[in-house]
Scaffold this motif. Structure first.
Motif, short mmCIF file in Angstrom:
data_model
loop_
_atom_site.label_atom_id
_atom_site.label_comp_id
_atom_site.label_asym_id
_atom_site.label_seq_id
_atom_site.Cartn_x
_atom_site.Cartn_y
_atom_site.Cartn_z
N UNK A 51 0.86 -1.19 0.00
CA UNK A 51 0.00 0.00 0.00
C UNK A 51 0.89 1.23 0.00
N UNK A 52 0.55 2.29 -0.74
CA UNK A 52 -0.63 2.50 -1.57
C UNK A 52 -0.44 2.16 -3.04
N UNK A 53 0.64 1.45 -3.37
CA UNK A 53 0.80 0.95 -4.73
C UNK A 53 1.21 -0.51 -4.65
N UNK A 54 1.07 -1.18 -5.78
CA UNK A 54 1.53 -2.55 -5.94
C UNK A 54 2.52 -2.55 -7.09
N UNK A 74 6.02 -1.24 -4.20
CA UNK A 74 5.03 -1.73 -3.24
C UNK A 74 4.65 -0.71 -2.16
N UNK A 75 5.07 0.53 -2.30
CA UNK A 75 4.65 1.55 -1.35
C UNK A 75 5.39 1.49 -0.03
N UNK A 76 4.77 2.08 1.01
CA UNK A 76 5.50 2.31 2.26
C UNK A 76 4.86 1.71 3.50
N UNK A 77 3.66 1.15 3.41
CA UNK A 77 2.98 0.65 4.61
C UNK A 77 3.79 -0.42 5.32
N UNK A 135 -10.69 14.89 -0.95
CA UNK A 135 -10.69 14.66 -2.39
C UNK A 135 -10.62 13.16 -2.66
N UNK A 136 -10.89 12.79 -3.88
CA UNK A 136 -10.83 11.40 -4.30
C UNK A 136 -9.41 10.87 -4.10
N UNK A 137 -9.29 9.69 -3.50
CA UNK A 137 -7.97 9.14 -3.17
C UNK A 137 -7.68 7.90 -4.00
N UNK A 138 -6.69 7.96 -4.91
CA UNK A 138 -6.31 6.79 -5.69
C UNK A 138 -5.34 5.91 -4.88
N UNK A 139 -5.52 4.59 -4.94
CA UNK A 139 -4.64 3.71 -4.20
C UNK A 139 -4.76 2.28 -4.74
N UNK A 140 -3.82 1.46 -4.36
CA UNK A 140 -3.88 0.01 -4.54
C UNK A 140 -3.51 -0.63 -3.21
N UNK A 141 -3.92 -1.88 -3.04
CA UNK A 141 -3.58 -2.60 -1.82
C UNK A 141 -3.48 -4.09 -2.15
#
Length: 295
Positions: A51-54, A74-77, A135-141
């Protein structure tokens, strides 16, 4: 970093506050380890949350409202310590939220929760994403659990609850947007190192429920090794990755449910245009579910 323990009559699970990552899944009556134990010489993780990308962004960056932001694979989570929200003997909820460090990379106010629950031989996983921005939040998980698997064992194989998937491949770090054809599970697919010369096997999931099964011995050259059947199932998932490394010593197979995917080779780097990107309205929440069953 804190380690949390869950257990029932069948499984013993350890989850770290570091990345809210599952670090161990053992049989309660045998002690053998299902989960890859993060050998840093091979791959230093067990089951990270993506998260927030793959996957990878083109040039490790993206564009949003005319500004360029930088974010690694792969993001930072997975790289932050999560906070305890709730725990009992068989369930755990950890939370992580935006902070000054994340806002530099991802300009959205969010709250993320990971919930784990033991039910019989199954570890159920839920992710809740909350958009606290205006605002609209784009993300992947996505999930990235990796399981011990002896590649020298002829039984190491993957099957699925649907016979045929559309298959995609990576060109370097990025996804070829055109599928290369079908990947059939009409027969058992024996896992081989050559499967991963070009990284993961990427399968498009087109049904409301997708389940993959891994048959594998848990540990090479161990007298107590046990052949196990592991099922990873996900609801309304976009893609499943099957991944290991082609190099010797990578005795694991990851079955990865993804609500999203890497940048395509023809990406314009606008995060709003990213393939399979989720878009969460301001003030709303979205849940994602998958499970790991140890059969």
């Amino acid at each position: 970093m804190t380690e949390y323990k869950l257990s029932n009559n069948f499984l013993k699970v350890t989850i770290s506050s570091a990345g809210a990552e599952v670090t161990s899944v053992k049989a309660a009556n045998g002690g053998y380890e299902y989960l890859w134990q993060a050998d840093p010489k091979v791959w230093k993780r067990h089951a990270p949350i993506l998260f927030p990308i793959i996957g990878r962004l083109q040039d490790d960056s993206y564009l949003y409202e005319g500004k360029r932001y930088h974010m690694s694979q792969h993001g930072f989570a997975r790289d932050f310590d999560w906070q305890l929200i709730a725990q009992d003997d068989e369930s755990l909820t950890l939370g992580f939220q935006s902070n000054p460090e994340t806002l530099v990379k991802y300009p959205f106010d969010f709250a993320l929760e990971a919930h784990y629950e033991l039910v019989g031989f199954q570890l159920r996983v839920s992710y809740q994403v909350a958009n606290r921005s205006d605002r609209l939040m784009p993300f992947s998980i996505g999930g990235h659990p990796a399981f011990n698997a002896d590649f020298n064992d002829a039984q190491t194989s993957v099957t699925a609850n649907e016979q045929t998937f559309t298959r995609y491949v990576l060109a370097g770090n990025y996804l070829n947007p055109k599928p290369i054809g079908k990947f059939s599970f009409s027969s058992v697919h024996k896992i081989q190192r050559s499967d991963f010369i070009n990284d993961a096997i990427i399968l498009k999931a087109d049904k409301p429920y997708t389940e993959l099964f891994l048959q594998a011995n848990m540990k090479k050259d161990d007298p107590s090794q046990r052949s196990a059947r592991i099922a990873v199932a996900a609801e309304n998932v976009d893609f499943f990755g099957i991944w290991s490394k082609s190099s010797q010593g990578a005795n694991f197979v990851a079955l990865e449910p993804w609500w999203g995917v890497a940048d395509t080779t023809d990406s314009d780097q606008q995060i709003d245009h990213k393939l399979a990107i989720k878009k969460l309205p301001a003030g709303e929440k979205q849940l994602f579910h998958y499970s790991m069953s140890f059969l």
